[in-house]
Design a protein around this motif. Structure first.
Motif, short mmCIF file in Angstrom:
data_model
loop_
_atom_site.label_atom_id
_atom_site.label_comp_id
_atom_site.label_asym_id
_atom_site.label_seq_id
_atom_site.Cartn_x
_atom_site.Cartn_y
_atom_site.Cartn_z
N SER A 80 8.23 -0.60 8.44
CA SER A 80 8.80 -1.92 7.88
C SER A 80 9.93 -2.39 8.05
O SER A 80 10.97 -1.49 8.36
CB SER A 80 8.25 -1.95 6.37
OG SER A 80 8.96 -2.95 5.72
N CYS A 117 14.42 -5.20 4.65
CA CYS A 117 15.70 -4.50 4.46
C CYS A 117 16.51 -5.25 3.53
O CYS A 117 16.79 -6.71 4.07
CB CYS A 117 16.46 -4.25 5.68
SG CYS A 117 17.73 -2.95 5.12
N LYS A 145 5.53 -5.48 7.27
CA LYS A 145 5.22 -4.38 6.74
C LYS A 145 3.63 -4.01 7.02
O LYS A 145 2.87 -4.63 7.02
CB LYS A 145 5.53 -4.32 5.10
CG LYS A 145 4.95 -3.07 4.32
CD LYS A 145 5.03 -3.43 3.14
CE LYS A 145 4.56 -2.54 2.10
NZ LYS A 145 4.45 -2.52 0.70
N ALA A 189 11.90 3.17 8.12
CA ALA A 189 11.64 1.69 7.49
C ALA A 189 13.20 1.40 6.83
O ALA A 189 13.98 2.24 6.44
CB ALA A 189 10.59 1.98 6.26
N ASN A 221 9.25 -3.78 -1.16
CA ASN A 221 8.36 -3.64 -0.14
C ASN A 221 8.26 -2.30 0.41
O ASN A 221 7.10 -1.87 0.90
CB ASN A 221 8.82 -4.62 1.06
CG ASN A 221 8.51 -6.01 0.69
OD1 ASN A 221 7.49 -6.54 0.61
ND2 ASN A 221 9.41 -6.55 0.34
N ASN A 222 9.21 -1.44 0.37
CA ASN A 222 9.15 -0.05 0.89
C ASN A 222 9.42 0.86 0.06
O ASN A 222 10.31 1.85 0.10
CB ASN A 222 10.21 0.02 2.32
CG ASN A 222 10.04 -1.18 3.03
OD1 ASN A 222 9.04 -1.82 3.34
ND2 ASN A 222 11.28 -1.52 3.90
N TYR A 266 4.84 3.88 -1.20
CA TYR A 266 4.30 3.20 0.15
C TYR A 266 4.83 4.33 1.23
O TYR A 266 3.76 4.45 2.05
CB TYR A 266 5.23 2.00 0.48
CG TYR A 266 4.79 1.51 1.75
CD1 TYR A 266 3.66 1.19 2.13
CD2 TYR A 266 6.04 1.36 2.84
CE1 TYR A 266 3.31 0.55 3.65
CE2 TYR A 266 5.65 1.08 4.14
CZ TYR A 266 4.46 0.50 4.36
OH TYR A 266 4.28 0.14 5.96
N ILE A 267 5.95 4.93 1.18
CA ILE A 267 6.44 5.58 2.37
C ILE A 267 5.28 6.99 2.13
O ILE A 267 4.85 7.49 3.16
CB ILE A 267 7.79 6.13 2.12
CG1 ILE A 267 8.83 4.97 2.08
CG2 ILE A 267 8.11 7.29 3.16
CD1 ILE A 267 8.64 4.28 3.53
N ILE A 278 14.76 7.41 6.38
CA ILE A 278 14.67 6.32 5.35
C ILE A 278 15.97 6.41 4.73
O ILE A 278 16.52 7.45 5.08
CB ILE A 278 13.53 6.20 4.30
CG1 ILE A 278 13.51 7.62 3.54
CG2 ILE A 278 12.19 6.21 5.25
CD1 ILE A 278 12.52 7.46 2.36
#
Length: 461
Positions: free
Chosen positions: A90, A93, A112, A137, A143-144, A148-149, A173
């Motif tokens: 993704s 940021c 993403k 990412a 969003n992240n 999700y990761i 990350i």
């Protein structure tokens, strides 16, 4: 001064760094030769000794630094080069870092990847022959998220293509919490990698906006990763943001601090230079030339000899191949630096790539230099991480396992993915190094190679 500020000074003592660089501004030949004799013993160097080498200007002495560094690299890591690919999940940021293509002000559309899109990217990488990926990412809690990761990592591990699979997922990350690092540990990551970007605090705070601007959060992230049970961590800076001599002292001092504090130094050190990207209106404050980068690599190899060193496709192929000789032990290949970049053309990369060669072409270049291209993940999967890995790396014994394991994974590549030219030369290089495998492991290595030829996969020591 608070306790935390005192601890920051254990990592980055700016007054000390400047005094050392000034005090060692003109090292004489005899002093440099003595430092190199010490470096050759693979015991590392002090900050004072590193400062002296950083100030060397004589071309003959710089060549001697590179020669000794190459000798140390071969004695610890042998001739193998580990290959991997970055996998961007993704580009959302919330930070506004001056040098990064994912900065918040970038007007380009954000993307993403869904879990199925991640699987498709992985299948493409597997068809190339990759076994390792580095997940990347931007920082965006909405969003992240760590969930999700974690889901992405699970999807990467479970995705198969033919005889291929990803066997090690490393992660790069943003700095996070001990709890989140535990979740990364539980899902089976390899190395957690985080760059300080620059160890010079005023510069760091000037070029970062958003949560990443917190110098303290960034510099103690590796501590939190260790506390969560991750014992393979990676350091790095972005060369060009500040005087490279100061940054090298920062890397070495940080490595020494981690070893004092946790008994384990960094598993890897990365050496990226600033590269342009769309919508990034930034010029490096301190340009670092290709020759200076090679000097940096050689000095770091002597200063922290046990640590794996990584160079990316930011650099030209010719420079990368020179770097392999003097200190680099891991490298990316066939890279894309935007989400979905392997399945579609890149629209807004994080940074520009200089080495555009396909994986097979990079491997051919390695073979012509008589290196073993390796996709090995044996140490991580055998529990040889952290202190256990260091106990083998520091005395230079790790290459006794790296060589046969590298040959086994390279044999898989030759059987499943290699072009005819790579296969022909690769079999010759494989045969050459098989004869050099430790006598206690050679017969078993020959047996495992035959089993791979017969169709078995994922065999290692």
């Amino acid at each position: 001064m608070t306790e935390t500020e005192k601890e920051i000074k254990e990592i980055v003592n700016e007054d000390l760094f400047f005094n050392l660089l000034e005090g060692k501004a003109h090292p004489d030949k005899k002093e440099v030769e003595e430092i190199l004799k010490k470096g050759e013993k693979k015991k590392g160097l002090s900050l004072s000794e590193v400062s002296a080498l950083l100030n060397v200007q004589d071309k003959d002495l710089i060549e001697e630094i590179a020669r000794v560094a190459g000798k140390v690299k071969r004695e610890i890591y042998g001739e193998r080069l580990v290959l991997f690919a970055p996998l961007y999940l993704s580009n959302f940021c919330i930070n506004d870092c001056e040098y990064c293509g994912f900065h918040r002000r970038n007007p380009h559309p954000r993307r993403k990847l869904s879990l199925e899109e991640i699987a498709e990217e992985v299948r493409i990488l597997l068809r190339m022959g990759h076994k390792r990926v580095l997940v990347e990412a931007g920082e965006d809690p909405e969003n992240n998220s760590i969930s999700y990761i974690v889901s992405a990592i699970k999807k990467i591990y479970e995705t198969k293509e033919g005889k291929g699979e990803i066997r090690r997922v490393n992660v790069n990350i943003s700095a996070t919490t001990v709890e989140n690092y535990r979740r990364l540990k539980e899902v089976g990551i390899g190395t957690y990698q985080l760059f300080q970007e620059t160890y010079h605090r005023k510069t760091y705070e000037r070029i970062h906006n958003g949560p990443k601007r917190d110098f303290m959060r960034q510099i103690f992230a590796h501590n939190r990763a260790f506390q969560a049970g991750i014992d393979d961590i990676g350091l790095g800076v972005l060369f060009g943001l500040y005087d490279y001599r100061f940054e090298v002292l920062g890397l070495v001092s940080h490595a020494q601090y981690l070893e004092r504090r946790f008994g384990v130094g960094p598993h890897t050190i990365s050496v990226p230079r600033f590269r342009p990207a769309p919508t990034v209106n930034f010029s490096p404050f301190y340009q670092v030339s290709e020759e200076e980068l090679l000097k940096i690599i050689a000095i770091l190899r002597l200063a922290v000899p046990y640590t794996g060193m990584i160079i990316s496709t930011r650099e030209r192929g010719e420079i990368r191949e020179r770097a392999f000789e003097i200190g680099i032990s891991q490298t990316s290949a066939g890279s894309r630096t935007t989400p979905g970049g392997y399945s579609a053309s890149e629209s807004s990369p994080q940074f520009a790539i200089s080495d555009q060669r396909r994986l097979d072409e990079v491997i051919l270049g390695m073979l012509k230099k008589n290196f073993i291209p390796s996709f090995c993940t044996a140490c991580y999967r055998s529990g040889r991480t952290g202190e256990r890995f260091m106990s083998l790396a520091k005395p230079g014994d790790i290459h006794l396992l790296c060589r046969p394991n590298g040959l086994l994974t390279f044999k898989e590549y030759l059987e499943d993915y290699a072009s005819p030219e790579v296969k022909e030369l690769g079999e010759k290089v494989l045969s050459f190094y098989l004869k050099k495998v430790n006598s206690g492991l050679r017969e078993k290595t020959e047996e495992l190679l035959k089993r791979i030829s017969a169709g078995e996969r994922d065999l290692y020591f």
